[in-house]
Design a protein around this motif. Structure first.
Motif, PDB file in Angstrom:
ATOM      1  N   MET A  93       0.970  -1.236  -0.068  1.00  0.00           N
ATOM      2  CA  MET A  93      -0.131   0.033  -0.137  1.00  0.00           C
ATOM      3  C   MET A  93       0.949   1.312  -0.060  1.00  0.00           C
ATOM      4  SD  MET A  93      -3.000  -1.273   2.751  1.00  0.00           S
ATOM      5  CE  MET A  93      -4.216   0.080   2.140  1.00  0.00           C
ATOM      6  N   GLY A  94       1.896   1.058   0.412  1.00  0.00           N
ATOM      7  CA  GLY A  94       2.926   2.326   0.681  1.00  0.00           C
ATOM      8  C   GLY A  94       2.594   3.153   1.856  1.00  0.00           C
ATOM      9  N   THR A  95       3.211   4.492   2.116  1.00  0.00           N
ATOM     10  CA  THR A  95       3.020   5.185   3.172  1.00  0.00           C
ATOM     11  C   THR A  95       2.573   6.775   2.580  1.00  0.00           C
ATOM     12  OG1 THR A  95       5.376   5.898   2.995  1.00  0.00           O
ATOM     13  CG2 THR A  95       4.772   4.179   4.583  1.00  0.00           C
ATOM     14  N   PRO A  96       2.083   7.564   3.411  1.00  0.00           N
ATOM     15  CA  PRO A  96       1.667   7.363   4.901  1.00  0.00           C
ATOM     16  C   PRO A  96       0.532   6.125   5.186  1.00  0.00           C
ATOM     17  CG  PRO A  96       1.479   9.485   4.334  1.00  0.00           C
ATOM     18  CD  PRO A  96       1.464   8.731   3.063  1.00  0.00           C
ATOM     19  N   LEU A  97       0.645   5.400   6.041  1.00  0.00           N
ATOM     20  CA  LEU A  97      -0.212   4.367   6.301  1.00  0.00           C
ATOM     21  C   LEU A  97      -0.795   4.293   7.903  1.00  0.00           C
ATOM     22  CD1 LEU A  97      -1.407   1.669   5.128  1.00  0.00           C
ATOM     23  CD2 LEU A  97       0.601   0.432   5.847  1.00  0.00           C
ATOM     24  N   LEU A  98      -1.867   4.384   7.913  1.00  0.00           N
ATOM     25  CA  LEU A  98      -2.409   4.161   9.378  1.00  0.00           C
ATOM     26  C   LEU A  98      -2.499   2.765   9.724  1.00  0.00           C
ATOM     27  CD1 LEU A  98      -4.117   6.016  11.729  1.00  0.00           C
ATOM     28  CD2 LEU A  98      -5.960   5.093  10.626  1.00  0.00           C
ATOM     29  N   VAL A  99      -2.281   2.179  10.712  1.00  0.00           N
ATOM     30  CA  VAL A  99      -2.626   0.818  11.131  1.00  0.00           C
ATOM     31  C   VAL A  99      -3.397   0.754  12.448  1.00  0.00           C
ATOM     32  CG1 VAL A  99      -1.568  -1.220  11.678  1.00  0.00           C
ATOM     33  CG2 VAL A  99      -0.366   0.319  10.130  1.00  0.00           C
ATOM     34  N   THR A 100      -4.590  -0.107  12.211  1.00  0.00           N
ATOM     35  CA  THR A 100      -5.259  -0.272  13.386  1.00  0.00           C
ATOM     36  C   THR A 100      -5.924  -1.851  13.227  1.00  0.00           C
ATOM     37  OG1 THR A 100      -7.098   0.449  14.607  1.00  0.00           O
ATOM     38  CG2 THR A 100      -7.406   0.462  12.490  1.00  0.00           C
ATOM     39  N   THR A 101      -6.578  -2.044  14.320  1.00  0.00           N
ATOM     40  CA  THR A 101      -7.137  -3.451  14.487  1.00  0.00           C
ATOM     41  C   THR A 101      -8.714  -3.532  14.283  1.00  0.00           C
ATOM     42  OG1 THR A 101      -7.104  -3.289  16.726  1.00  0.00           O
ATOM     43  CG2 THR A 101      -5.190  -4.161  15.900  1.00  0.00           C
ATOM     44  N   VAL A 102      -9.060  -4.711  13.709  1.00  0.00           N
ATOM     45  CA  VAL A 102     -10.631  -4.930  13.437  1.00  0.00           C
ATOM     46  C   VAL A 102     -11.301  -5.126  14.906  1.00  0.00           C
ATOM     47  CG1 VAL A 102     -10.631  -7.627  13.663  1.00  0.00           C
ATOM     48  CG2 VAL A 102     -11.992  -6.520  12.112  1.00  0.00           C
ATOM     49  N   ASP A 103     -10.603  -5.398  16.024  1.00  0.00           N
ATOM     50  CA  ASP A 103     -11.348  -5.219  17.235  1.00  0.00           C
ATOM     51  C   ASP A 103     -11.616  -3.879  18.255  1.00  0.00           C
ATOM     52  OD1 ASP A 103      -8.980  -5.003  18.283  1.00  0.00           O
ATOM     53  OD2 ASP A 103      -8.853  -6.770  19.324  1.00  0.00           O
ATOM     54  N   HIS A 104     -11.050  -2.831  17.125  1.00  0.00           N
ATOM     55  CA  HIS A 104     -11.075  -1.628  17.885  1.00  0.00           C
ATOM     56  C   HIS A 104     -12.479  -0.943  17.676  1.00  0.00           C
ATOM     57  CE1 HIS A 104      -9.683   2.163  19.337  1.00  0.00           C
ATOM     58  NE2 HIS A 104      -8.388   2.250  18.609  1.00  0.00           N
TER      59      HIS A 104
END
Length: 251
Positions: A93-104
């Protein structure tokens, strides 16, 4: 920074997930909360925050099937662990990249936009953390893990920002630490005895710790303090699911 992409981690550690089992579904992302799955809630939040493209790291066929009708979201193959999944996702995907989780489960777009706005312009990677007092004020019943520093306790918020390609150095450092999780003395050796002793004695602030960890990983790392205590509440165990259900139903 205006344009960004987002990666949602929705992999599986194998075996039965106790939270999914408690909710009567096969995958945590398929738990229904407030009439929507956790997957839909998280994807809507990152979309409303302005993500131009959302990748979902998963190998679960039901999650993949659920993505077919969602705009700007598509599946990416999950790796054996979260750090490798982040590395693979960022490589695609490249950057800038926000990362989070499906249980948020309670994720809100304003948490994301504030995080991105407050991330220092000169950092390579940023992490969102919430002060203990803020978390306890927002959710007194929640039981979170707090990291202790000279300037207080903090809980992670499952939001990370990889601002540029140099941030992949931090992901590689994380992958190495993850591979050594059964050999903690080797992880300690990576960080150095001075830092470990200072942390154990409560001599290091949160910012100093992140700066030194970043230096060890070959990046400039920074922390953003969240004013939203619920940003630290994810769904790691059945009691967390009961809590977020009560919060959503009361809203």
């Amino acid at each position: 920074m205006s344009a960004f992409q987002a990666l949602v981690l929705a992999g599986s550690r194998g075996g039965v997930d106790p939270v999914a089992d408690y909710a009567g579904v096969r995958h945590k992302g398929l738990i229904v909360l407030g009439g929507e799955t956790l997957l839909t809630r998280v994807l809507r939040a990152v979309d409303q925050a302005g993500a131009s493209w959302v990748g979902v790291s998963t190998s679960d066929p039901e999650i993949i099937a659920a993505l077919t009708s969602m705009a700007k979201a598509g599946p990416l193959p999950a790796a054996g662990g979260p750090s490798q999944s982040v590395h693979d996702g960022a490589s695609i995907m490249g950057t800038p990249l926000l990362v989070t989780t499906v249980d948020h489960a309670l994720l809100q777009p304003e948490w994301i936009t504030e995080f991105i706005a407050k991330a220092p312009a000169d950092c390579d990677i940023a992490v969102l953390m919430a002060p203990e007092a803020v978390v306890r004020a927002a959710a007194p019943e929640t039981k979170r893990t707090y990291w202790r520093f000279r300037d207080g306790g903090y809980s992670g918020c499952n939001l990370f920002l990889l601002k540029n390609e140099r941030a992949l150095n931090a992901v590689a450092f994380w992958r190495k630490a993850e591979s050594l999780r059964k050999q903690p003395w080797r992880i300690a050796a990576m960080l150095g005895p001075v830092m470990l002793v200072r942390y154990a004695l409560g001599l290091m602030t949160l910012d100093e710790t992140l700066e030194r960890l970043g230096r060890a990983a070959g990046v400039k790392a920074a922390v953003v303090r969240s004013c939203y205590g619920l940003a630290a509440v994810d769904v790691d165990k059945p009691a967390d699911l009961d809590l977020v259900r009560s919060l959503v139903e009361a809203a």
